[in-house]
Scaffold this active site. Structure first.
Site, mmCIF file in Angstrom:
data_model
loop_
_atom_site.group_PDB
_atom_site.id
_atom_site.type_symbol
_atom_site.label_atom_id
_atom_site.label_comp_id
_atom_site.label_asym_id
_atom_site.label_seq_id
_atom_site.Cartn_x
_atom_site.Cartn_y
_atom_site.Cartn_z
ATOM 1 N N ASN A 139 0.836 -1.207 0.000
ATOM 2 C CA ASN A 139 0.000 0.000 0.000
ATOM 3 C C ASN A 139 0.868 1.254 0.000
ATOM 4 O OD1 ASN A 139 -3.067 -0.398 0.225
ATOM 5 N ND2 ASN A 139 -2.194 -2.033 1.453
ATOM 6 N N HIS A 154 -8.562 -0.995 6.326
ATOM 7 C CA HIS A 154 -8.793 -2.316 6.918
ATOM 8 C C HIS A 154 -9.285 -3.246 5.809
ATOM 9 C CE1 HIS A 154 -9.594 -5.170 10.115
ATOM 10 N NE2 HIS A 154 -10.729 -5.446 9.499
ATOM 11 N N GLU A 161 -7.427 -2.131 -2.489
ATOM 12 C CA GLU A 161 -6.656 -1.206 -1.646
ATOM 13 C C GLU A 161 -5.781 -0.293 -2.502
ATOM 14 O OE1 GLU A 161 -4.552 -3.990 0.804
ATOM 15 O OE2 GLU A 161 -6.096 -3.938 2.331
#
Ligand code: GRF
Length: 192
Positions: free
Chosen positions: A13, A102, A172
């Protein structure tokens, strides 16, 4: 817009955020905070010459840490797979400016201990028809801050937890940088 990213793992990420803003120039990763000397994210930091604040429980000094963070005048603190609970003084000093991602559709599959493959194993074991991601503000309770964005993916009966993890990482890597960009525009609106 300086960003401070917090990560404990592979850092895919973090890489997605670095890549996205290298084109956009609106924001940049000013510091990476990490609590795991073996984390893959440290490779990413050195490849991109991004300063690292490596912290550990033994020598961690909360007040000094907050002062270091303040020096960067961050627009956002971005938790991307950070496995510590953020100390209260950090939440208080940067309230409204800390976000977390999350790998599930909170409030389901959230809370202490629910991270990484634990989440995907639980979702598959429960025969869920869908899963997804939640990007939310961070407050003093695990995974309970206000939701900013949720994105879903379908789950097929034959999907393994590993296959689900792949689908989640794609969500994500697409939504996290774009949500950060959206928030920075919002924050701009406040200040101007
Ligand atoms: C991601 O699945 C994220 O949702 C969770 O921790 C994982 C971090 O993965 N918070 P990476 O280190 O960014 O690859």
């Amino acid at each position: 817009h300086p960003l401070i990213l917090f990560a404990s793992g592979r850092g895919s990420n973090v890489q997605a955020v670095i890549d996205y803003f290298s084109k956009e120039q609106k924001a940049f990763v000013a510091l990476i905070v990490c609590n795991n000397p073996e984390a893959g994210v440290l490779e990413i930091a050195s490849r991109h010459q991004i300063p690292v604040q490596l912290i550990d429980r033994k020598s961690f000094k909360e007040e000094a840490f907050v002062e270091v963070l303040k020096q960067y005048k961050p627009s956002l603190l971005v938790l991307a797979g950070f496995l510590w609970k953020v100390p209260e003084s950090v939440v208080a000093s940067f309230s409204g400016k800390i976000i977390n991602i999350h790998p599930a559709l909170l409030p389901k599959y959230g809370g202490k201990g629910m991270y990484g493959m634990h989440v995907h194993n639980a979702v598959v074991a429960a025969n869920e028809k869908e899963s997804g991601i939640t990007i939310h503000f961070v407050n003093e309770h695990y995974d309970e801050g206000a939701t900013i964005v949720q994105a879903q993916c379908k789950l097929l009966p034959e999907d393994s937890p590993e296959h689900l993890a792949e689908k989640i990482h794609k969500l994500e890597h697409y939504f996290f940088p774009r949500t950060i960009e959206f928030l920075l525009k919002e924050i701009n609106i406040d200040i101007d």
